[in-house]
Write an enzyme that holds these catalytic residues in place. Sequence first.
Site, PDB file in Angstrom:
ATOM      1  N   SER A   1       0.684  -1.274   0.117  1.00 52.71           N
ATOM      2  CA  SER A   1      -0.017   0.130  -0.241  1.00 52.71           C
ATOM      3  C   SER A   1       0.838   1.364   0.035  1.00 52.71           C
ATOM      4  O   SER A   1       0.368   2.040  -0.633  1.00 52.71           O
ATOM      5  CB  SER A   1      -1.139  -0.052   1.278  1.00 52.71           C
ATOM      6  OG  SER A   1      -0.281   0.003   2.427  1.00 52.71           O
TER       7      SER A   1
ATOM      8  N   HIS B   1      -5.119  -2.830  -3.008  1.00 55.90           N
ATOM      9  CA  HIS B   1      -4.559  -2.146  -3.981  1.00 55.90           C
ATOM     10  C   HIS B   1      -4.350  -2.929  -5.402  1.00 55.90           C
ATOM     11  O   HIS B   1      -3.509  -2.304  -6.078  1.00 55.90           O
ATOM     12  CB  HIS B   1      -3.054  -1.249  -3.549  1.00 55.90           C
ATOM     13  CG  HIS B   1      -3.509  -0.631  -2.180  1.00 55.90           C
ATOM     14  ND1 HIS B   1      -4.028   0.651  -2.205  1.00 55.90           N
ATOM     15  CD2 HIS B   1      -3.157  -0.943  -1.136  1.00 55.90           C
ATOM     16  CE1 HIS B   1      -3.893   1.308  -0.930  1.00 55.90           C
ATOM     17  NE2 HIS B   1      -3.624   0.226  -0.322  1.00 55.90           N
TER      18      HIS B   1
ATOM     19  N   LYS C   1     -11.727   0.716  -2.643  1.00 58.24           N
ATOM     20  CA  LYS C   1     -10.506   1.368  -3.399  1.00 58.24           C
ATOM     21  C   LYS C   1     -10.962   1.399  -4.754  1.00 58.24           C
ATOM     22  O   LYS C   1     -11.593   2.334  -5.249  1.00 58.24           O
ATOM     23  CB  LYS C   1      -9.139   0.808  -3.054  1.00 58.24           C
ATOM     24  CG  LYS C   1      -8.869   1.284  -1.759  1.00 58.24           C
ATOM     25  CD  LYS C   1      -7.621   0.661  -0.842  1.00 58.24           C
ATOM     26  CE  LYS C   1      -7.561   1.215   0.408  1.00 58.24           C
ATOM     27  NZ  LYS C   1      -6.693   0.185   1.405  1.00 58.24           N
TER      28      LYS C   1
HETATM   29  C1  LIG Z   1      -7.001   0.124   2.761  1.00 61.44           C
HETATM   30  C2  LIG Z   1      -6.611  -1.278   3.058  1.00 61.44           C
HETATM   31  C3  LIG Z   1      -7.157  -2.196   3.689  1.00 61.44           C
HETATM   32  C4  LIG Z   1      -8.267  -1.745   4.430  1.00 61.44           C
HETATM   33  O1  LIG Z   1      -9.615  -1.863   3.538  1.00 61.44           O
HETATM   34  P1  LIG Z   1     -10.899  -0.864   4.083  1.00 61.44           P
HETATM   35  O2  LIG Z   1     -11.793  -1.668   2.945  1.00 61.44           O
HETATM   36  O3  LIG Z   1     -10.596   0.495   3.649  1.00 61.44           O
HETATM   37  O4  LIG Z   1     -11.128  -1.256   5.315  1.00 61.44           O
HETATM   38  C5  LIG Z   1      -6.968  -3.530   3.762  1.00 61.44           C
HETATM   39  N1  LIG Z   1      -5.553  -3.935   3.439  1.00 61.44           N
HETATM   40  C6  LIG Z   1      -4.848  -2.932   2.709  1.00 61.44           C
HETATM   41  C7  LIG Z   1      -3.521  -3.623   2.302  1.00 61.44           C
HETATM   42  C8  LIG Z   1      -5.372  -1.754   2.423  1.00 61.44           C
HETATM   43  O5  LIG Z   1      -4.433  -0.793   1.827  1.00 61.44           O
END
Ligand SMILES: *Cc1c(COP(=O)(O)O)cnc(C)c1O
Length: 392
Positions: A186, A214, A244
Amino acid sequence: MQSISPSLERFTSRKLAGLEKRQLRRRLQESNNSAGMQVERDGRTYVNFCSNDYLGLANDPEVIRAAQQAAAKYGAGSGASRLVTGGHHLLFELERRLAALKGSEDCIVFGSGYLANLAIAPALLGAGDLVLVDELAHACIHAGAELSRAEIRKFRHNDLADAREILTAERADYRHAMIMTDGVFSMDGDFAPLPELLALAEEFEAWTLVDDAHAVGVVGEGKGSSAHFSPAAMPPLQMGTLSKALGSYGGYLCASRNVCELLRTRARPLVFTTALPPASIAAALAALDIVERDAERRERPLTLARRFCAAAGLPAPASPIVPVLLGSESRALKASMALQDEGFLVTAIRPPTVPRGTARLRITFSATHVEADIDRLAQCVRVILEETSETA
Ligand SMILES: *Cc1c(COP(=O)(O)O)cnc(C)c1O
């Protein structure tokens, strides 16, 4: 009248002052996002270069319409846990669609990606088990590992030899073992070496969990990190988020039928929380339609990231996440302010989100960015890097 506890006030104000002094205090700011990666803050409009909305689907008219229609038809909230009456038919449809996208037998949708990671390891592991976590894996992977009560060993980032050493020395002392990693990291944008990691896991009879937050929607033809490799590197546990690239909200796990069935009974963050609202589910379904049919849109974030890196004099990126390492917290904050003056929003990423000494700008590219903004941002970053190297 709210009651104030003097000792609680003393504790929190002292803590805050300490964080402030180390430039680690975070402040929540109003940010109103609109189409085309525009974000309004303090009455000024910026181009957002730190969103995870990689495909611009959060503000896509088709996705918005699907959410509106679902809310009008089925209501604003789901009213209960899925194990009671929150099991909307759209949710089952979304799970079938995600399983098909990932090529897995089954899928479970959770309230968020964070909740998914709090659910998975604790449902599958316990005391007497071993879990290996990449040191740069997302905070919620580490949180899930801790909740599981298994023994945790961190291995150096993407370092297969280090992971092998831990497994060689310790695997035999434990019942089950799991390896946990981000698919695309991330804060760094690099890939985990999935084919080699899966081979290592097989050798030591460990289960691999890959977090594709991601990756889904943007890499491997939208299928995520496993499909980035040829042949595809399919881990038994593939989790990810709907929040995302898919522009909505929620998380998921794609896995075998048995794994998913066990989690439906045992995963506390599924059993004891309310199901996603219908609008979020419908938005994710509409986003999946777009991801599956629009190859150009899927590929554009990486194309723009490459254009940016070439112009800024940075190494070619592996994904639409480009880290610009600046070292100290103050340097990262200063760079972020300088970009803000130029009309770009790129937040400074500081510890504990990233290791000490690696504070950075994390620039993310979205399909709805325009080339002129990419080129101007690249020039600004070039100047920042030149100034930083002079004062370093
Ligand atoms: C953003 C993120 C999450 C969390 O996901 P959400 O749906 O925003 O709670 C989990 N793992 C990674 C690698 C992330 O970047």
